[in-house]
Design a protein around this motif. Structure first.
Motif, short mmCIF file in Angstrom:
data_model
loop_
_atom_site.label_atom_id
_atom_site.label_comp_id
_atom_site.label_asym_id
_atom_site.label_seq_id
_atom_site.Cartn_x
_atom_site.Cartn_y
_atom_site.Cartn_z
N LYS A 183 -34.86 -32.42 -12.27
CA LYS A 183 -34.62 -31.03 -11.87
C LYS A 183 -33.15 -30.84 -11.49
CE LYS A 183 -39.11 -30.08 -11.96
NZ LYS A 183 -39.72 -29.14 -12.93
N ARG A 186 -32.11 -27.85 -9.17
CA ARG A 186 -32.82 -27.65 -7.91
C ARG A 186 -31.88 -27.07 -6.85
NH1 ARG A 186 -37.48 -30.06 -6.47
NH2 ARG A 186 -37.16 -31.77 -7.96
N LYS A 189 -30.30 -20.64 -6.87
CA LYS A 189 -31.01 -19.36 -6.93
C LYS A 189 -30.29 -18.44 -7.90
CE LYS A 189 -32.80 -15.65 -3.93
NZ LYS A 189 -32.86 -15.16 -2.52
N ARG A 208 -36.66 -22.48 -14.81
CA ARG A 208 -37.55 -22.99 -13.74
C ARG A 208 -37.89 -24.45 -13.95
NH1 ARG A 208 -40.76 -17.41 -14.03
NH2 ARG A 208 -39.80 -16.34 -12.25
N ALA A 212 -34.38 -24.50 -11.20
CA ALA A 212 -33.79 -23.32 -10.56
C ALA A 212 -34.87 -22.42 -9.95
CB ALA A 212 -32.97 -22.53 -11.57
N GLU A 213 -34.48 -21.72 -8.90
CA GLU A 213 -35.30 -20.62 -8.37
C GLU A 213 -34.86 -19.37 -9.14
OE1 GLU A 213 -35.93 -17.91 -4.33
OE2 GLU A 213 -34.81 -19.81 -4.22
N VAL A 214 -35.75 -18.79 -9.92
CA VAL A 214 -35.39 -17.73 -10.84
C VAL A 214 -36.03 -16.41 -10.44
CG1 VAL A 214 -35.22 -17.04 -13.26
CG2 VAL A 214 -35.32 -19.47 -12.67
N LEU A 215 -35.19 -15.40 -10.24
CA LEU A 215 -35.66 -14.03 -10.05
C LEU A 215 -35.46 -13.32 -11.39
CD1 LEU A 215 -33.91 -13.33 -6.62
CD2 LEU A 215 -36.20 -14.23 -7.01
N THR A 245 -30.00 -9.98 -3.44
CA THR A 245 -30.89 -11.11 -3.18
C THR A 245 -30.17 -12.36 -2.72
OG1 THR A 245 -30.76 -11.77 -5.52
CG2 THR A 245 -32.56 -10.29 -4.88
N ALA A 247 -28.38 -14.25 -4.42
CA ALA A 247 -28.44 -15.28 -5.46
C ALA A 247 -27.05 -15.88 -5.66
CB ALA A 247 -28.95 -14.67 -6.76
#
Length: 461
Positions: A183, A186, A189, A208, A212-215, A245, A247
Motif C-alpha cells: 500500500k 497509505r 487523502k 484505494r 489512498a483514502e479516496v473521496l 476536505t 485533502a
C-alpha cells in the motif's frame, strides 16, 4: 473531400456526423485492413479477434452495436469490454494478443459528440497511413465470410476491467512474494473527479487498492452527464472539494480517462507540463529516463523547457496530439512524453496516454518525495499563457493567409526571447487555437487578443 480521420480518430456529432452506418462501415473496413496486415506479418492462422470499449455516452450503445456488427461480419470474433478507459483498451489489446482494438469515445468533448479510434496489434494507435487505408476501402463491397467464417461477439466487462485495474496497481505496487498487495499510498487523502466518464469505477478502485483514502466526485454516469461541469475541462468542483476536505491533492480525468490534471492542497491547478516535469525528474533520478529526454508538443510552456534544461533534461518537440508524441518516443527510444493538456505517455507501462496511471505515479512521487504537490510543481514555473479558441473560421487557412502570418511575425518579434505565439487549427473541432506566452499575463492576454481578432476577421466563413 476532407480526411475522415482527425488527430484522434473519427469524431463528430453522434447520429448526425457519426452514424450507426458509418460505425458499421468503419468496423468492416478496419478488419479488412488490419486483418490483411496480420496475414502479411506472418501471424498464426485461426480465428481473428478484436476488442472494443467505450465511454459512458448514451450514443455509445448503438455505435458499439454497429461497430461490433461490422467487425464480426468481417470474420473477427469481438470481445466487448463495455465501459472502460481508452488506455484500458490499448492495454488489453496488447495483453490479450488480439489483432486490433477500438474505442468509442469523444474524450473531453461534450456529450452529444462521439468518436471511434483504433489500436493496432500491440496496443498502439494507428499511423496516418493505416487510417488512410481504412478510409480507402470504406463502404466497398468485398467477399465477406459466411457460415462458420463470421465472427462472434462476447461481453467480458468485469474480466477486462479487473485485468486493467490489476495492471494499474502493479505499476506502483507490485505484489509481494507472499502475494499480498503493498500500500504505497497509505495515508494519502485524495479527491478524484471522474468526469462521470469511463474511469468512474477504475480510478477510485486502483487508488484505494494502492492504499489512498479516496473521496470521489462525478462518478455517477447516466449517459448524459459525461464531462458536464466536471473533470479535467471543468476542475472548479474538484478545487473546491480539495480545499473543503483538507485533502492532500486532487486529480481530474476526462471522459475517456486518457488525460489527468491535478490540484494541490490549496486548490491550485497543476497542469500536464508540471506533471511531466515532476515525473521526468523522478525518472531521471531513478535512471529510467531514456537519453535524459522528455518528449513534448509545441503547446508545452516555455517555462517547463527552461526548468528541465537546468536539471539536465532535454526536450524534443512534436506536433500536437499524443499519437505524434508516441511516434517520436518510439523513433528515439524515449520513455516519457506528453501534452500540457494532461496526456502523459509512460512507455514503461503503457502504449498511450493513461490518466489513471498518471494519477497513481504522481501520487506515488508525492509520497516518496515527502514533499507536497505544491512544492513539487513549484520547481516547474509556467510563463503566463493565454489561449483563445476562434470558432467559425476557415481553420486550414491559418497557416497560409498572408495577413494572419504577418500578424504572427509582428507579435513574435515584439516578444523576442521572452515569449512566443502559436496558431493551431483544431484537429477535432471547427476552430483555430491562438496561444501566446509572455513575461506577464497582461502582455500574453493583449497579444492573444490581437491575434485572435486578426484570425476572426481574415478567416471568417
Amino acid at each position: 473531400m476532407p480526411r475522415l480521420f482527425g488527430t484522434d480518430g473519427v469524431r463528430g456529432l453522434a447520429n448526425r456526423d457519426l452514424t450507426a452506418r458509418l460505425a458499421l462501415d468503419l468496423g468492416d473496413a478496419a478488419v479488412r485492413v488490419l486483418g490483411n496486415s496480420a496475414v502479411r506479418e506472418g501471424l498464426p492462422e485461426g480465428r481473428r479477434r478484436a476488442l472494443i470499449g467505450r465511454d459512458t455516452r448514451v450514443s455509445g450503445d448503438f455505435l458499439a452495436s454497429a461497430l461490433c456488427a461490422g467487425m464480426s461480419a468481417g470474420g473477427f470474433d469481438v470481445i466487448d469490454a463495455g465501459i472502460i478507459p481508452t488506455p484500458g483498451v490499448a492495454f488489453l489489446t496488447s495483453v490479450l494478443n488480439v489483432e486490433m482494438g477500438a474505442v468509442i469515445s469523444a474524450s473531453h468533448n461534450p456529450m452529444p459528440d462521439n468518436g471511434i479510434k483504433f489500436f493496432a496489434r500491440g496496443g498502439f494507435k494507428l499511423p496516418d497511413s493505416k487510417e488512410d487505408d481504412i478510409e480507402a476501402v470504406l463502404g466497398q463491397d468485398w467477399d465477406r465470410p459466411t457460415g462458420a467464417g463470421v465472427g462472434r461477439v462476447s461481453h467480458e466487462t468485469v474480466t477486462a476491467t479487473n485485468l486493467y485495474i490489476d495492471h494499474l496497481v502493479s505499476t506502483i505496487a507490485p505484489l509481494n512474494p507472499d502475494k499480498t498487495q503493498p500500500k504505497p499510498l497509505r495515508g494519502l487523502k485524495i479527491v478524484a473527479d471522474c468526469a462521470n466518464g469511463a474511469t468512474s469505477v477504475v480510478a477510485p478502485e486502483a487508488l484505494r487498492r494502492a492504499g489512498a483514502e479516496v473521496l470521489v466526485i462525478n462518478a455517477s454516469p447516466d449517459g448524459y452527464n459525461i464531462n458536464k461541469n466536471a473533470g479535467s475541462t471543468h476542475p472548479e468542483q474538484l478545487q473546491a472539494m480539495v480545499k473543503a476536505t483538507d485533502a492532500v491533492m486532487g486529480v481530474a480525468f476526462d471522459g475517456d480517462a486518457d488525460r489527468c490534471l491535478a490540484v494541490d492542497e490549496d486548490g491550485n491547478m497543476v497542469n500536464g507540463d508540471q506533471i511531466m516535469g515532476i515525473l521526468a525528474r523522478a525518472k531521471k533520478e531513478a535512471g529510467k529516463l531514456a537519453d535524459n529526454t522528455l518528449v513534448v508538443t509545441v503547446m508545452s510552456n516555455l517555462g517547463l523547457k527552461l526548468a528541465l534544461k537546468d536539471m539536465g533534461i532535454k526536450t524534443v518537440q512534436t506536433a500536437v496530439g499524443d499519437r505524434y508524441v508516441l511516434e517520436e518516443m518510439l523513433r528515439g527510444g524515449y520513455t516519457l512524453g506528453g501534452e500540457q493538456s494532461g496526456h502523459v505517455i509512460n512507455r514503461e507501462f503503457a502504449t498511450t496516454g493513461d490518466g489513471t496511471l498518471t494519477a497513481l505515479t504522481l501520487c506515488n512521487e508525492v509520497v516518496k518525495s515527502g514533499k507536497s504537490l505544491e512544492q513539487l510543481a513549484a520547481d516547474f514555473p509556467q510563463l503566463p499563457q493565454q489561449l483563445v479558441n476562434v470558432p467559425n473560421v476557415d481553420k486550414m487557412a491559418a497557416t497560409t493567409n498572408a495577413a494572419v502570418q504577418a500578424a504572427v511575425d509582428k507579435e513574435s518579434k515584439l516578444l523576442g526571447d521572452t515569449g512566443r505565439v502559436l496558431l493551431r487549427p483544431s484537429g477535432t473541432e471547427p476552430l483555430v487555437r491562438v496561444m501566446a506566452e509572455a513575461a506577464t499575463q497582461q502582455q500574453a492576454d493583449e497579444v492573444c487578443d490581437r491575434l485572435a481578432k486578426v484570425v476572426a476577421d481574415e478567416l471568417a466563413l
